[in-house]
Design a protein around this motif. Structure first.
Motif, PDB file in Angstrom:
ATOM      1  N   PHE A 197       0.874  -1.200  -0.247  1.00  0.00           N
ATOM      2  CA  PHE A 197      -0.123   0.105  -0.124  1.00  0.00           C
ATOM      3  C   PHE A 197       0.765   1.499  -0.225  1.00  0.00           C
ATOM      4  O   PHE A 197       0.570   2.237  -0.504  1.00  0.00           O
ATOM      5  CB  PHE A 197      -0.973   0.205   1.088  1.00  0.00           C
ATOM      6  N   GLN A 198       2.398   0.935   0.410  1.00  0.00           N
ATOM      7  CA  GLN A 198       2.836   2.214   0.913  1.00  0.00           C
ATOM      8  C   GLN A 198       3.427   3.107  -0.592  1.00  0.00           C
ATOM      9  O   GLN A 198       3.561   3.559  -0.568  1.00  0.00           O
ATOM     10  CB  GLN A 198       4.005   1.811   1.537  1.00  0.00           C
ATOM     11  N   TYR A 201       0.309   3.787  -2.684  1.00  0.00           N
ATOM     12  CA  TYR A 201       0.791   5.617  -2.348  1.00  0.00           C
ATOM     13  C   TYR A 201       1.524   7.137  -3.192  1.00  0.00           C
ATOM     14  O   TYR A 201       1.075   8.090  -3.565  1.00  0.00           O
ATOM     15  CB  TYR A 201       0.556   5.772  -0.419  1.00  0.00           C
ATOM     16  N   GLU A 202       2.387   6.286  -2.747  1.00  0.00           N
ATOM     17  CA  GLU A 202       3.598   7.401  -3.216  1.00  0.00           C
ATOM     18  C   GLU A 202       3.978   7.221  -4.141  1.00  0.00           C
ATOM     19  O   GLU A 202       4.886   8.725  -4.554  1.00  0.00           O
ATOM     20  CB  GLU A 202       4.780   6.558  -2.013  1.00  0.00           C
ATOM     21  N   PRO A 204       1.616   5.845  -7.869  1.00  0.00           N
ATOM     22  CA  PRO A 204       0.544   5.822  -8.006  1.00  0.00           C
ATOM     23  C   PRO A 204       0.941   5.690  -9.825  1.00  0.00           C
ATOM     24  O   PRO A 204      -0.190   4.990 -10.142  1.00  0.00           O
ATOM     25  CB  PRO A 204      -0.663   6.674  -7.431  1.00  0.00           C
ATOM     26  N   VAL A 211      -5.419   5.095  -5.385  1.00  0.00           N
ATOM     27  CA  VAL A 211      -5.212   5.472  -3.978  1.00  0.00           C
ATOM     28  C   VAL A 211      -6.691   6.033  -3.525  1.00  0.00           C
ATOM     29  O   VAL A 211      -7.079   6.113  -2.936  1.00  0.00           O
ATOM     30  CB  VAL A 211      -4.348   7.000  -4.294  1.00  0.00           C
ATOM     31  N   GLU A 215      -8.457   5.936   0.019  1.00  0.00           N
ATOM     32  CA  GLU A 215      -9.220   7.139   1.206  1.00  0.00           C
ATOM     33  C   GLU A 215     -10.607   6.511   1.084  1.00  0.00           C
ATOM     34  O   GLU A 215     -11.137   7.198   2.556  1.00  0.00           O
ATOM     35  CB  GLU A 215      -8.813   8.290   0.529  1.00  0.00           C
ATOM     36  N   ARG A 270       0.015   4.345   7.410  1.00  0.00           N
ATOM     37  CA  ARG A 270      -0.206   5.520   7.881  1.00  0.00           C
ATOM     38  C   ARG A 270       0.829   5.351   9.008  1.00  0.00           C
ATOM     39  O   ARG A 270       1.315   7.196   7.809  1.00  0.00           O
ATOM     40  CB  ARG A 270      -1.913   6.185   8.263  1.00  0.00           C
ATOM     41  N   ILE A 273       4.253   6.199   5.961  1.00  0.00           N
ATOM     42  CA  ILE A 273       4.182   6.681   5.103  1.00  0.00           C
ATOM     43  C   ILE A 273       5.205   8.546   5.500  1.00  0.00           C
ATOM     44  O   ILE A 273       4.726   8.825   6.956  1.00  0.00           O
ATOM     45  CB  ILE A 273       3.071   7.212   3.855  1.00  0.00           C
TER      46      ILE A 273
END
Length: 278
Positions: A197-198, A201-202, A204, A211, A215, A270, A273
């Motif tokens: 997931f990280q 997110y960082e 995409p 993302v 969310e 979270r 990140i």
């Protein structure tokens, strides 16, 4: 003048017949005698909550279909509506806090042994989204059809499982340990999945829709947690720390469930990140 909806004769399609209002508006049967002025309020709030839970389950079928058909945008649309409904549910349950302790005590004993723990639809919602605690099956021992339905849900992939399988089919390296985990149990945080997931997110790239979906999933999880927290606060405000009408420990038990998460890795990520920015 009070309208007796039972006496209405509906011979053609109109607003009343389409919505079956004569039947709907005659489903509020007060147990207090003489009638307590706040019991109607109590019944209507819970009946409308159940209608919204029905819609949540309906929308969830569309959500799961979106995942199974690899249509992330459709899944996103469905989950955003579900989140909006749960936001309304939070506001609605707060209405019960307008009951003073004396007002609720005026008819509360008449509810026994009924309990909110017996809400089959809310249990379906929790089970469908992965919060699978067999303890709640005990409340449906005398309702075998409902118990069987919950058991069937417990043995099927959760919404989270469906999302992760969709992510896998999109070409992402979802850990096999996650894909093969026991679906009958609530999900436990997997570090490798959080790391995936990280990365999404960082960086995409052209896949930012993932993302947006993540969310929206966190939004829904937040609304579900807020609903449980608001419920616990409302219970303490109206009855204190008394036992529940169905024999539960009431407020004390509700507090233990406030922070349950349907999508744990989407919260855990979270912690990582931006961790190296300070």
């Amino acid at each position: 003048m009070t309208i007796n909806y039972k006496d209405l004769v509906l011979e053609e399609l109109n607003y009343n017949s389409y919505l079956q209002l004569p039947q709907l508006l005659n489903l509020q049967h007060l147990r207090s005698n003489p009638q307590h002025p706040d019991e109607m309020f109590f019944i209507i709030i819970h009946q409308t909550a159940e209608l919204w839970f029905k819609e949540v389950l309906h929308e969830t079928t569309k959500l799961v279909a979106g995942f199974r058909e690899n249509m992330v945008s459709r899944a996103l649309k469905a989950i955003k509506r579900i989140g909006a409904i749960m936001e309304l549910q939070v506001a609605q349950i707060r209405l019960l806090s307008t009951l003073t302790p004396v007002e609720f005590a005026g008819f509360r004993d008449l509810l026994k042994p009924a309990s909110g723990f017996q809400s089959a639809q809310f249990r379906e919602v929790e089970f469908t989204y992965g919060l699978r605690n067999p303890f709640f099956l005990n409340f449906f021992e005398k309702l075998p059809d409902i118990k069987k339905r919950l058991e069937n849900i417990q043995n099927q992939p959760s919404v989270y499982d469906e999302a992760l399988r969709c992510l896998k089919r999109a070409g992402y390296a979802v850990p096999e340990a996650v894909l093969g985990r026991d679906v009958t149990e609530s999900p436990q945080c997997n570090e490798d999945l959080a790391a995936l997931f990280q990365k999404i997110y960082e960086d995409p790239k052209q896949e930012f829709h993932w993302v947006l979906l993540f969310e929206a999933m966190v939004d829904l999880d937040e609304k579900l947690m807020l609903w449980r927290k608001t419920h616990a606060v409302m219970v303490e405000r109206t009855i204190g720390r008394k036992m529940g009408t169905g024999g539960s420990t009431g407020w004390q038990f509700l507090r233990t469930r406030e922070d349950l998460k349907c999508f744990p890795e989407l919260w855990d990520v979270r912690n990582s990140i931006g961790a190296g920015a300070y």
